[in-house]
Design a protein around this motif. Sequence first.
Motif, PDB file in Angstrom:
ATOM      1  N   HIS A 257      24.227  44.168  41.674  1.00  9.44           N
ATOM      2  CA  HIS A 257      23.610  44.077  40.349  1.00  9.44           C
ATOM      3  C   HIS A 257      24.639  44.383  39.253  1.00  9.44           C
ATOM      4  O   HIS A 257      24.723  43.666  38.256  1.00  9.44           O
ATOM      5  CB  HIS A 257      22.431  45.054  40.263  1.00  9.44           C
ATOM      6  CG  HIS A 257      21.798  45.118  38.920  1.00  9.44           C
ATOM      7  ND1 HIS A 257      21.036  44.099  38.410  1.00  9.44           N
ATOM      8  CD2 HIS A 257      21.838  46.078  37.967  1.00  9.44           C
ATOM      9  CE1 HIS A 257      20.627  44.422  37.198  1.00  9.44           C
ATOM     10  NE2 HIS A 257      21.096  45.627  36.906  1.00  9.44           N
ATOM     11  N   ASN A 258      25.416  45.442  39.423  1.00  9.57           N
ATOM     12  CA  ASN A 258      26.430  45.807  38.434  1.00  9.57           C
ATOM     13  C   ASN A 258      27.501  44.725  38.290  1.00  9.57           C
ATOM     14  O   ASN A 258      27.968  44.448  37.180  1.00  9.57           O
ATOM     15  CB  ASN A 258      27.081  47.149  38.786  1.00  9.57           C
ATOM     16  CG  ASN A 258      26.153  48.317  38.536  1.00  9.57           C
ATOM     17  OD1 ASN A 258      25.248  48.230  37.715  1.00  9.57           O
ATOM     18  ND2 ASN A 258      26.372  49.411  39.248  1.00  9.57           N
ATOM     19  N   LYS A 259      27.863  44.095  39.390  1.00 10.86           N
ATOM     20  CA  LYS A 259      28.856  43.013  39.345  1.00 10.86           C
ATOM     21  C   LYS A 259      28.311  41.841  38.531  1.00 10.86           C
ATOM     22  O   LYS A 259      29.024  41.257  37.708  1.00 10.86           O
ATOM     23  CB  LYS A 259      29.211  42.567  40.764  1.00 10.86           C
ATOM     24  CG  LYS A 259      30.281  41.517  40.814  1.00 10.86           C
ATOM     25  CD  LYS A 259      30.627  41.138  42.247  1.00 10.86           C
ATOM     26  CE  LYS A 259      31.679  40.051  42.257  1.00 10.86           C
ATOM     27  NZ  LYS A 259      31.990  39.595  43.620  1.00 10.86           N
ATOM     28  N   GLU A 260      27.054  41.496  38.765  1.00 13.64           N
ATOM     29  CA  GLU A 260      26.433  40.397  38.008  1.00 13.64           C
ATOM     30  C   GLU A 260      26.373  40.731  36.518  1.00 13.64           C
ATOM     31  O   GLU A 260      26.639  39.878  35.674  1.00 13.64           O
ATOM     32  CB  GLU A 260      25.035  40.099  38.538  1.00 13.64           C
ATOM     33  CG  GLU A 260      25.021  39.432  39.889  1.00 13.64           C
ATOM     34  CD  GLU A 260      23.615  39.238  40.449  1.00 13.64           C
ATOM     35  OE1 GLU A 260      22.629  39.585  39.766  1.00 13.64           O
ATOM     36  OE2 GLU A 260      23.513  38.742  41.586  1.00 13.64           O
ATOM     37  N   LEU A 261      26.033  41.981  36.189  1.00 18.20           N
ATOM     38  CA  LEU A 261      25.993  42.395  34.790  1.00 18.20           C
ATOM     39  C   LEU A 261      27.373  42.325  34.149  1.00 18.20           C
ATOM     40  O   LEU A 261      27.518  41.889  33.006  1.00 18.20           O
ATOM     41  CB  LEU A 261      25.434  43.812  34.656  1.00 18.20           C
ATOM     42  CG  LEU A 261      23.925  43.968  34.774  1.00 18.20           C
ATOM     43  CD1 LEU A 261      23.534  45.434  34.670  1.00 18.20           C
ATOM     44  CD2 LEU A 261      23.210  43.163  33.712  1.00 18.20           C
ATOM     45  N   GLN A 262      28.399  42.738  34.875  1.00 15.96           N
ATOM     46  CA  GLN A 262      29.763  42.679  34.354  1.00 15.96           C
ATOM     47  C   GLN A 262      30.186  41.237  34.094  1.00 15.96           C
ATOM     48  O   GLN A 262      30.849  40.948  33.091  1.00 15.96           O
ATOM     49  CB  GLN A 262      30.736  43.356  35.317  1.00 15.96           C
ATOM     50  CG  GLN A 262      30.610  44.859  35.346  1.00 15.96           C
ATOM     51  CD  GLN A 262      31.477  45.493  36.419  1.00 15.96           C
ATOM     52  OE1 GLN A 262      32.044  44.813  37.273  1.00 15.96           O
ATOM     53  NE2 GLN A 262      31.566  46.828  36.392  1.00 15.96           N
ATOM     54  N   GLU A 263      29.819  40.333  34.999  1.00 17.19           N
ATOM     55  CA  GLU A 263      30.145  38.920  34.804  1.00 17.19           C
ATOM     56  C   GLU A 263      29.449  38.366  33.563  1.00 17.19           C
ATOM     57  O   GLU A 263      30.053  37.639  32.770  1.00 17.19           O
ATOM     58  CB  GLU A 263      29.763  38.107  36.046  1.00 17.19           C
ATOM     59  CG  GLU A 263      30.649  38.358  37.245  1.00 17.19           C
ATOM     60  CD  GLU A 263      30.161  37.650  38.506  1.00 17.19           C
ATOM     61  OE1 GLU A 263      29.248  36.792  38.418  1.00 17.19           O
ATOM     62  OE2 GLU A 263      30.691  37.960  39.585  1.00 17.19           O
ATOM     63  N   GLN A 264      28.186  38.725  33.393  1.00 20.78           N
ATOM     64  CA  GLN A 264      27.440  38.269  32.219  1.00 20.78           C
ATOM     65  C   GLN A 264      28.037  38.851  30.940  1.00 20.78           C
ATOM     66  O   GLN A 264      28.165  38.159  29.926  1.00 20.78           O
ATOM     67  CB  GLN A 264      25.960  38.648  32.330  1.00 20.78           C
ATOM     68  CG  GLN A 264      25.199  37.883  33.390  1.00 20.78           C
ATOM     69  CD  GLN A 264      25.160  36.400  33.135  1.00 20.78           C
ATOM     70  OE1 GLN A 264      25.051  35.956  32.005  1.00 20.78           O
ATOM     71  NE2 GLN A 264      25.271  35.627  34.195  1.00 20.78           N
ATOM     72  N   ASP A 265      28.406  40.131  30.979  1.00 18.11           N
ATOM     73  CA  ASP A 265      29.029  40.760  29.815  1.00 18.11           C
ATOM     74  C   ASP A 265      30.355  40.075  29.466  1.00 18.11           C
ATOM     75  O   ASP A 265      30.659  39.857  28.291  1.00 18.11           O
ATOM     76  CB  ASP A 265      29.273  42.252  30.064  1.00 18.11           C
ATOM     77  CG  ASP A 265      28.015  43.091  29.954  1.00 18.11           C
ATOM     78  OD1 ASP A 265      26.993  42.578  29.433  1.00 18.11           O
ATOM     79  OD2 ASP A 265      28.048  44.260  30.388  1.00 18.11           O
ATOM     80  N   LYS A 266      31.134  39.745  30.479  1.00 12.92           N
ATOM     81  CA  LYS A 266      32.421  39.086  30.254  1.00 12.92           C
ATOM     82  C   LYS A 266      32.211  37.728  29.581  1.00 12.92           C
ATOM     83  O   LYS A 266      32.899  37.392  28.615  1.00 12.92           O
ATOM     84  CB  LYS A 266      33.156  38.924  31.581  1.00 12.92           C
ATOM     85  CG  LYS A 266      34.545  38.359  31.446  1.00 12.92           C
ATOM     86  CD  LYS A 266      35.234  38.286  32.797  1.00 12.92           C
ATOM     87  CE  LYS A 266      36.607  37.671  32.659  1.00 12.92           C
ATOM     88  NZ  LYS A 266      37.298  37.557  33.958  1.00 12.92           N
ATOM     89  N   LYS A 267      31.243  36.965  30.075  1.00 13.84           N
ATOM     90  CA  LYS A 267      30.941  35.663  29.477  1.00 13.84           C
ATOM     91  C   LYS A 267      30.449  35.830  28.045  1.00 13.84           C
ATOM     92  O   LYS A 267      30.868  35.111  27.139  1.00 13.84           O
ATOM     93  CB  LYS A 267      29.879  34.922  30.303  1.00 13.84           C
ATOM     94  CG  LYS A 267      30.378  34.386  31.611  1.00 13.84           C
ATOM     95  CD  LYS A 267      29.253  33.684  32.367  1.00 13.84           C
ATOM     96  CE  LYS A 267      29.680  33.259  33.751  1.00 13.84           C
ATOM     97  NZ  LYS A 267      28.585  32.623  34.484  1.00 13.84           N
ATOM     98  N   PHE A 268      29.549  36.790  27.835  1.00 14.00           N
ATOM     99  CA  PHE A 268      28.999  37.028  26.506  1.00 14.00           C
ATOM    100  C   PHE A 268      30.097  37.444  25.536  1.00 14.00           C
ATOM    101  O   PHE A 268      30.177  36.924  24.417  1.00 14.00           O
ATOM    102  CB  PHE A 268      27.915  38.110  26.573  1.00 14.00           C
ATOM    103  CG  PHE A 268      27.425  38.550  25.226  1.00 14.00           C
ATOM    104  CD1 PHE A 268      26.562  37.754  24.493  1.00 14.00           C
ATOM    105  CD2 PHE A 268      27.850  39.756  24.683  1.00 14.00           C
ATOM    106  CE1 PHE A 268      26.118  38.155  23.238  1.00 14.00           C
ATOM    107  CE2 PHE A 268      27.411  40.164  23.434  1.00 14.00           C
ATOM    108  CZ  PHE A 268      26.538  39.357  22.707  1.00 14.00           C
ATOM    109  N   ASN A 269      30.944  38.384  25.942  1.00 11.13           N
ATOM    110  CA  ASN A 269      32.020  38.852  25.065  1.00 11.13           C
ATOM    111  C   ASN A 269      33.013  37.744  24.750  1.00 11.13           C
ATOM    112  O   ASN A 269      33.517  37.662  23.629  1.00 11.13           O
ATOM    113  CB  ASN A 269      32.722  40.064  25.674  1.00 11.13           C
ATOM    114  CG  ASN A 269      31.862  41.300  25.646  1.00 11.13           C
ATOM    115  OD1 ASN A 269      31.005  41.447  24.777  1.00 11.13           O
ATOM    116  ND2 ASN A 269      32.060  42.203  26.599  1.00 11.13           N
ATOM    117  N   GLY A 270      33.297  36.890  25.714  1.00  7.54           N
ATOM    118  CA  GLY A 270      34.185  35.752  25.467  1.00  7.54           C
ATOM    119  C   GLY A 270      33.591  34.796  24.449  1.00  7.54           C
ATOM    120  O   GLY A 270      34.273  34.339  23.527  1.00  7.54           O
TER     121      GLY A 270
END
Length: 100
Positions: A41-54
Amino acid sequence: CKKDGTEFQPMEIKTFDPSDFTLEDNSKKSGAQLDELKEKHNKELQEQDKKFNGRLSMLHEQLATSKILLSRKDKMMDQLQAQLEKLEKKHSIMASGGSN
């Protein structure tokens, strides 16, 4: 969103797989299984955060560029307006001087 006249734009997407949460032999998942699920779950959230921040960074850059272009356009419009006023003044002087 309907009241504001805007379109709904989701900020975050979460995935849910019910098979990850089934109970085996009527017992709760072990600590290792829960840790594995938390990590996933944390990995998926980090991926989403990375995409959002980009995407957010890209939008900030586009906004800054648009502001610069708008500022230059406004400056050019002011210059053109000043030139037009000079030409109109010159034309009115010539028109009034020619009638004397």
